[in-house]
Design an enzyme around this catalytic site. Structure first.
Site, PDB file in Angstrom:
ATOM      1  N   ASP A 213    -108.597  16.555 -30.476  1.00  0.00           N
ATOM      2  CA  ASP A 213    -109.766  16.322 -29.625  1.00  0.00           C
ATOM      3  C   ASP A 213    -110.677  15.266 -30.247  1.00  0.00           C
ATOM      4  O   ASP A 213    -111.353  15.538 -31.241  1.00  0.00           O
ATOM      5  CB  ASP A 213    -110.546  17.618 -29.428  1.00  0.00           C
TER       6      ASP A 213
ATOM      7  N   HIS B  18    -108.365  18.565 -25.996  1.00  0.00           N
ATOM      8  CA  HIS B  18    -109.719  19.091 -25.818  1.00  0.00           C
ATOM      9  C   HIS B  18    -109.693  20.488 -25.217  1.00  0.00           C
ATOM     10  O   HIS B  18    -110.437  21.373 -25.642  1.00  0.00           O
ATOM     11  CB  HIS B  18    -110.514  18.139 -24.926  1.00  0.00           C
TER      12      HIS B  18
END
Length: 299
Positions: free
Chosen positions: A246, A275
């Site tokens: 992420d 993410h």
């Protein structure tokens, strides 16, 4: 304020989302939806989603935690999922989101909460825990932070903010896919689009990036700094569960581990994924929650 409500038919037959709907008014004529699974007398696990997802994000984790004897609550933030959606971007503010979520929390009178939060779920959830520390027993953060505007934001966030603000095209399913390493099925992509039958339903999703404090003069900066003063004295368990892929929140786990006393000595872990680690590593994420809750089941 003009309020939109997504037709329930758009949510029929969603894959892996068999949960009965629950609704609560959090303001006059403003209804919030939430999932409520597992034993009603067990200590609650509060799963907060972020942008531009909804409680569907946790669909593969909810049964794993509920079946371990815990009560799992996963609300749809106002503007998302099955919750009502004010039609104008200007209808949304950080403080309003906090007020809506606080109203929901107090109406259900939740206590001994384990907070599980990611993305905007962290911006709201960490504020919520700091404002009501007596209601929370532990915090588990995955790919999230509580920014105050004092630190430099990643360039990818600046691009995302510009896109959400100005792009006439806002494909929610594809946005979730961009933050997920595994390939989502057509049905899963459609499920992320289900809350938004037309562009005007997406005002809440478009509003969130502009509400993140990126300087000390932002309206929410002082309130977030005040929340940090509480978190810097937080001695109850605080666990980080970030992913390895992420670019937006990378490094936030170590930052919180240094600043929050309750993070010291906890089993922090890095999971595989992008993410949206709920999509990439749901079983591992759920196991971390269940491990943290060992010994806490319904009487």
């Amino acid at each position: 304020m003009r309020i939109l409500r997504t037709d329930e038919a758009r949510f029929a037959g969603l894959p892996d989302y068999p949960f009965a709907p629950h609704y609560l008014n959090v303001a006059p004529n403003l209804r919030m939806h939430y999932v409520d699974e597992g034993p009603g007398n067990a200590s609650p696990v509060l799963m907060l989603h972020g942008e531009p997802s909804w409680s569907y994000l946790y669909r593969r984790m909810i049964p794993l935690v509920a079946d371990s004897g815990h009560r799992v609550l996963a609300p749809d933030l106002i503007g998302f999922g099955k919750s009502d959606k004010p039609a104008s971007v200007e209808d949304y503010s950080y403080d309003r989101h906090m007020a809506w979520l606080t109203s929901w929390l107090e109406a259900l009178n939740l206590e001994n909460i384990t907070l599980v939060c990611q993305n905007w779920g962290s911006l709201l959830g960490l504020r919520l825990a700091a404002a009501h520390p007596q209601r929370f027993s532990r915090i588990i953060v995955g790919n999230g932070m509580l920014p105050t505007g004092e630190n430099r934001v990643p360039a990818v966030f600046t691009l995302w903010k510009a896109f959400a603000t100005h792009s006439p095209w806002f494909p929610v399913g594809r946005i979730v896919q961009l933050g997920t390493e595994r390939t989502l099925s057509k049905c899963e992509l459609a499920a992320y689009e289900a809350p938004f039958p037309s562009p005007e339903y997406k005002a809440g999703a478009r509003a969130f990036p502009k509400l993140v404090p990126v300087s000390g003069t932002d309206p929410s900066s002082e309130a977030n700094k005040a929340a940090w003063r509480v978190l810097e004295t937080w001695k109850k368990p605080f666990i980080t569960c970030f992913s390895n892929g992420d670019p937006i929140t990378r490094g936030g786990d170590r930052y919180m581990q240094r600043r929050i006393p309750g993070a010291h000595g906890q089993p922090h872990i890095t999971l595989r994924g992008g993410h949206f680690l709920q999509e990439d590593s749901p079983e591992d994420f759920a196991r971390i929650i269940n491990d943290a809750l060992k010994g806490e089941r319904a009487a």
